[in-house]
Design an enzyme around this catalytic site. Structure first.
Site, short mmCIF file in Angstrom:
data_model
loop_
_atom_site.label_atom_id
_atom_site.label_comp_id
_atom_site.label_asym_id
_atom_site.label_seq_id
_atom_site.Cartn_x
_atom_site.Cartn_y
_atom_site.Cartn_z
N PRO A 124 0.79 -1.18 -0.01
CA PRO A 124 0.12 0.07 0.04
C PRO A 124 0.84 1.47 -0.10
O PRO A 124 1.88 1.32 0.75
CB PRO A 124 -0.88 -0.10 1.20
CG PRO A 124 -0.70 -1.63 1.42
CD PRO A 124 0.35 -2.24 1.04
N CYS A 125 0.60 2.09 -0.87
CA CYS A 125 1.29 3.24 -1.14
C CYS A 125 0.85 4.83 -0.59
O CYS A 125 1.60 5.54 -0.70
CB CYS A 125 1.35 3.36 -2.54
SG CYS A 125 -0.06 3.77 -3.50
N GLN A 126 -0.46 4.69 0.14
CA GLN A 126 -0.76 6.09 0.67
C GLN A 126 0.20 6.79 1.38
O GLN A 126 0.31 7.85 1.41
CB GLN A 126 -2.12 5.67 1.53
CG GLN A 126 -3.17 5.36 0.37
CD GLN A 126 -2.98 3.94 0.24
OE1 GLN A 126 -2.28 3.19 0.60
NE2 GLN A 126 -4.33 3.37 -0.48
N PHE A 128 3.28 7.06 1.10
CA PHE A 128 4.34 7.70 0.34
C PHE A 128 3.75 8.54 -0.71
O PHE A 128 4.63 9.19 -1.49
CB PHE A 128 5.26 6.90 -0.42
CG PHE A 128 5.82 5.55 0.59
CD1 PHE A 128 6.33 5.83 1.64
CD2 PHE A 128 5.48 4.07 0.57
CE1 PHE A 128 6.82 4.60 2.54
CE2 PHE A 128 5.89 2.94 1.39
CZ PHE A 128 6.58 3.38 2.41
#
Length: 375
Positions: A124-126, A128
């Site tokens: 999950p990239c939220q 960054f």
């Protein structure tokens, strides 16, 4: 309908037909290459981590890899994956807390004594993302790249591994997170991988959206004595929004108590209720962004990045409503028969977080041609 509107509609239809013919021609030209790759990869399995809706895995499967085991924590992602990938063993688990030994045991249970050729996944990239204006240093999601490296270490030492592919947002390269990224790269290099990274844009691979993604590819050093195999080069013309969704009927507007039969064209072809007066007063214009909440797509251009937060689903070029989930899926390059599970909010999250399958396929084909086809 006026004569002018009829001419515009006819031109749009012609554009769609030409785009489809070009796509068919490309598919015919690539067919023999893909077929040879499939023969070589008939038994090349990969382990999928942070699998989400399965966009990355779909691309790898289309390129000829096998995905015997996929792991994710979110229930809508698990349900979606099981529906669209019935041959894969899908496990719901938090990879931050699932032990290395448990992951190894799951793989052995599913694949027997065949080691994985690769590990693929995009945590999950939220935490960054540059669009996340409320980033926190103690966000547990920021630990996931390190956890990914730890899993690679366990798989390498106990099963063996040819390559890994890690996907995330370019924000991971920013000053705030660069130390985590550099640490991740070094951990992977210490495992004996030749590691490089590149920011790729999905539009360069024929997708109807501009979508930049950070891709890290690590290959076992003895498999690439001539150096890192590099990355595919996208040279395709991006599709337009109209080529992707222009021929669809109007979606069903979500309402309470809806049943699957209430969405007849495709289970995901439903949209949020257009409540704002802007959808009716003529102030919205195609191609114009009025803040993050009212970005109106233009028919004859690619879409902005399909990444929707709260009340940020892009506005349909008609300006009368927001996109349906299915329209967003097609802009992401999902197969037309693919189905997302969960509530409409969960479905928009799934499609927003997904890797576009055509981009994933290009990456998988590149890996296969460099590692397993003598290319």
């Amino acid at each position: 309908m006026s004569e002018r509107d009829e001419m515009i509609l006819e031109n749009r239809v012609v554009c769609v037909q030409v785009g489809r013919l070009l796509a068919q021609l490309t598919e015919r030209l690539e067919g023999p290459i893909v077929a040879r790759t499939r023969d070589v990869l008939a038994k090349k399995p990969v382990l999928s981590l942070f699998s989400g809706a399965g966009g990355l895995d779909t691309g790898f499967e289309e390129a000829g890899f096998d995905v015997p085991l996929a792991i994710d924590v979110a229930e809508p992602a698990i349900a979606t994956y099981r529906r669209n990938h019935p041959r894969t063993e899908v496990i719901q688990a938090d990879l931050l807390t699932l032990s290395d030994q448990a992951i190894i045991d799951l793989w052995v249970r599913v694949a027997g004594d065949m080691p994985p050729a690769g590990v693929i996944g995009g945590p999950p990239c939220q935490s960054f993302s540059v669009s996340n204006v409320h980033q926190k240093d103690d966000d547990p999601r920021s630990l996931l790249p390190g956890r990914y490296a730890a899993i690679l270490r366990a798989v390498c030492s106990r099963l063996g591994l040819d390559f890994f592919l890690f996907e995330n947002v370019p924000g991971l390269l920013g000053r705030r997170h660069r130390h985590r990224f550099e640490s991740f790269l070094q951990e992977c290099r210490d495992l004996g991988f030749n590691v490089e990274y590149r920011v790729l844009d999905a539009a360069d691979f024929g997708l109807p959206q501009y979508r930049q993604r950070l891709v890290v590819l690590g290959v076992r050093s003895d498999l690439c004595p001539q150096g890192h195999p590099g990355f595919p080069v996208g040279r395709l013309r991006p599709q337009t929004v109209f080529e992707a969704i222009g021929s669809l009927p109007d979606p069903v507007v979500r309402r309470r108590g809806m049943k699957p039969a209430d969405v007849p064209y495709h289970p995901n072809h439903w949209c949020l209720t257009p409540k704002s007066p802007r959808f009716r007063d003529g102030t919205l214009k195609p191609g114009v962004a009025a803040g993050r909440s009212f970005r109106v797509l233009e028919w004859h251009k690619p879409s902005w990045t399909v990444a929707y937060g709260n009340r940020e689903v892009h506005v349909h070029p008609s300006t009368k409503r927001r996109l349906s989930v299915y329209e967003a899926m097609l802009l992401q390059g999902f197969p037309p028969t693919y189905v997302l599970e969960g509530s409409i909010t969960q479905q928009f999250k799934l499609v927003s977080d997904a890797v576009p399958p055509p981009l994933a396929r290009a990456l998988a084909q590149h890996i296969a041609s460099r590692l397993y086809s003598g290319g």
